[in-house]
Scaffold this motif. Structure first.
Motif, PDB file in Angstrom:
ATOM      1  N   TRP A 208      21.679 -18.648  40.863  1.00  0.00           N
ATOM      2  CA  TRP A 208      21.194 -17.282  40.702  1.00  0.00           C
ATOM      3  C   TRP A 208      21.408 -16.823  39.261  1.00  0.00           C
ATOM      4  O   TRP A 208      22.326 -17.263  38.570  1.00  0.00           O
ATOM      5  N   LEU A 209      20.581 -15.877  38.852  1.00  0.00           N
ATOM      6  CA  LEU A 209      20.770 -15.151  37.597  1.00  0.00           C
ATOM      7  C   LEU A 209      20.731 -13.660  37.910  1.00  0.00           C
ATOM      8  O   LEU A 209      19.906 -13.216  38.707  1.00  0.00           O
ATOM      9  N   ILE A 210      21.627 -12.901  37.292  1.00  0.00           N
ATOM     10  CA  ILE A 210      21.583 -11.451  37.446  1.00  0.00           C
ATOM     11  C   ILE A 210      21.541 -10.809  36.066  1.00  0.00           C
ATOM     12  O   ILE A 210      22.037 -11.363  35.082  1.00  0.00           O
ATOM     13  N   GLY A 211      20.933  -9.633  36.010  1.00  0.00           N
ATOM     14  CA  GLY A 211      20.906  -8.853  34.783  1.00  0.00           C
ATOM     15  C   GLY A 211      21.707  -7.583  34.979  1.00  0.00           C
ATOM     16  O   GLY A 211      21.412  -6.790  35.882  1.00  0.00           O
ATOM     17  N   ALA A 212      22.734  -7.383  34.166  1.00  0.00           N
ATOM     18  CA  ALA A 212      23.592  -6.203  34.287  1.00  0.00           C
ATOM     19  C   ALA A 212      23.052  -5.071  33.418  1.00  0.00           C
ATOM     20  O   ALA A 212      22.375  -5.304  32.414  1.00  0.00           O
ATOM     21  N   ALA A 213      23.387  -3.846  33.805  1.00  0.00           N
ATOM     22  CA  ALA A 213      22.855  -2.668  33.125  1.00  0.00           C
ATOM     23  C   ALA A 213      23.106  -2.716  31.619  1.00  0.00           C
ATOM     24  O   ALA A 213      22.208  -2.481  30.820  1.00  0.00           O
ATOM     25  N   GLN A 214      24.307  -2.998  31.221  1.00  0.00           N
ATOM     26  CA  GLN A 214      24.642  -3.134  29.802  1.00  0.00           C
ATOM     27  C   GLN A 214      25.613  -4.303  29.640  1.00  0.00           C
ATOM     28  O   GLN A 214      26.479  -4.298  28.785  1.00  0.00           O
ATOM     29  N   GLY A 215      25.408  -5.334  30.484  1.00  0.00           N
ATOM     30  CA  GLY A 215      26.312  -6.479  30.466  1.00  0.00           C
ATOM     31  C   GLY A 215      25.633  -7.810  30.275  1.00  0.00           C
ATOM     32  O   GLY A 215      26.278  -8.855  30.357  1.00  0.00           O
ATOM     33  N   GLY A 216      24.310  -7.813  30.037  1.00  0.00           N
ATOM     34  CA  GLY A 216      23.615  -9.057  29.768  1.00  0.00           C
ATOM     35  C   GLY A 216      23.300  -9.867  31.015  1.00  0.00           C
ATOM     36  O   GLY A 216      23.341  -9.368  32.145  1.00  0.00           O
ATOM     37  N   ILE A 217      22.999 -11.145  30.797  1.00  0.00           N
ATOM     38  CA  ILE A 217      22.611 -12.067  31.869  1.00  0.00           C
ATOM     39  C   ILE A 217      23.824 -12.888  32.292  1.00  0.00           C
ATOM     40  O   ILE A 217      24.548 -13.427  31.455  1.00  0.00           O
TER      41      ILE A 217
END
Length: 290
Positions: A131-140
């Motif tokens: 999986w990959l997630i994108g954080a609000a201001q935390g990157g990938i």
């Protein structure tokens, strides 16, 4: 006593607004809503918020367009200059990911654990545990064991504000990520361009900044038959801790690329909040505008 406290809070609030308006006129607009609450200006959460905003916005009252990209270029230049220098060796130990205990102090709910927002999740079509997630201001962030462990993958990129991530269905080693969180929140950040990975999300490169700098990416669709053919939905992005957007941002809407993101055409104008396709026909698309 209650009336005296109220009066004192009003005086503090007026002094604060006066200071803000004198130093940064646009900041006053951003905090006006907060100051409706009695004595909010005295609370530490608000003071922390205001301090952080001032660091980013001073001295012009907003975060300048392109600031993150310029900072990234400066970092790259410094890294090149110091490549031959000797540095002390530090060892880091992973202590998360986990909520910060007592990290949230709000007007309601009291003190409670705090975690950052997750803007998007993408699952590798060829590996259900990847999986990959994108954080609000935390990157990938990436996991290859269904979430048991995580690794940060884009800390060296031009923006950590993430909007959308998409694997290429026909070639999962190719992944696209759009920067800029599309939530219309005053603590969200507009983006700095589109990122691309050719190794399944471990390493990333900035493909293009135009026409995305200052806007936010709400969705990405990749053609199952051609990994170089993709569509990106963009909407308005905010300039950090402010109600104002970036000055003169590019047009928002549905953008189309047929060369892996190197060049773009605006296929549909408007604030695009979602994008979907027909399950068996990539030529039939559905977009949410507004």
């Amino acid at each position: 006593m209650k009336r005296l406290n109220t009066l004192g809070c009003c005086i503090v609030g007026l002094i604060l607004v006066g200071t803000v308006a004198a130093d940064h006129p646009k900041v006053a607009e951003g905090i006006e809503e907060f100051l409706r609450f009695e004595s909010l200006a005295e609370r530490k959460p608000f003071q922390r918020f205001y301090w952080v905003w001032r660091q980013r916005a001073a001295p012009i009252g907003r975060v300048p367009a392109g600031a993150l990209l310029r900072a990234k270029r400066q970092i790259d230049a410094l890294a090149t200059e110091s490549a031959g220098a000797t540095h002390s060796t530090f060892h880091w130990i992973n202590v998360g990911a986990a909520p910060i205990a007592g990290g949230r102090v709000g007007l309601t709910g009291g003190v409670r654990p705090m975690s950052g927002r997750v803007a998007d999740i993408a699952v590798d079509p060829g590996n259900a545990a990847h999986w990959l997630i994108g954080a609000a201001q935390g990157g990938i962030w990436e996991t290859r064991d269904a979430g048991a462990t995580w690794s940060a993958r884009s800390d060296d990129q031009v923006s950590l504000a993430m909007g959308a991530i998409a694997f290429a269905p026909g070639n999962p080693s190719i992944v696209y990520a759009g920067t800029g969180e599309a939530v219309y929140s005053t603590d969200a950040y507009g983006g700095a361009g589109l990122l691309r990975s050719t190794d399944g999300g471990q390493n990333w490169q900035l493909v293009t900044d135009a026409p995305f700098v200052g806007n936010s990416v709400s969705d990405i669709l990749v053609d199952p038959a051609d990994a170089d053919h993709l569509l990106v939905a963009t909407t308005y992005g905010f300039a950090g801790r402010s109600t104002s957007s970036f000055p003169a941002p590019p047009a928002t809407g549905i953008y189309r690329s047929t060369d892996g993101g190197n060049s773009w055409t605006l296929a549909l104008a408007g604030a695009a909040t979602d994008l979907e396709r027909h399950p068996s026909d990539f030529g039939r698309l559905y977009a949410g505008i507004g």
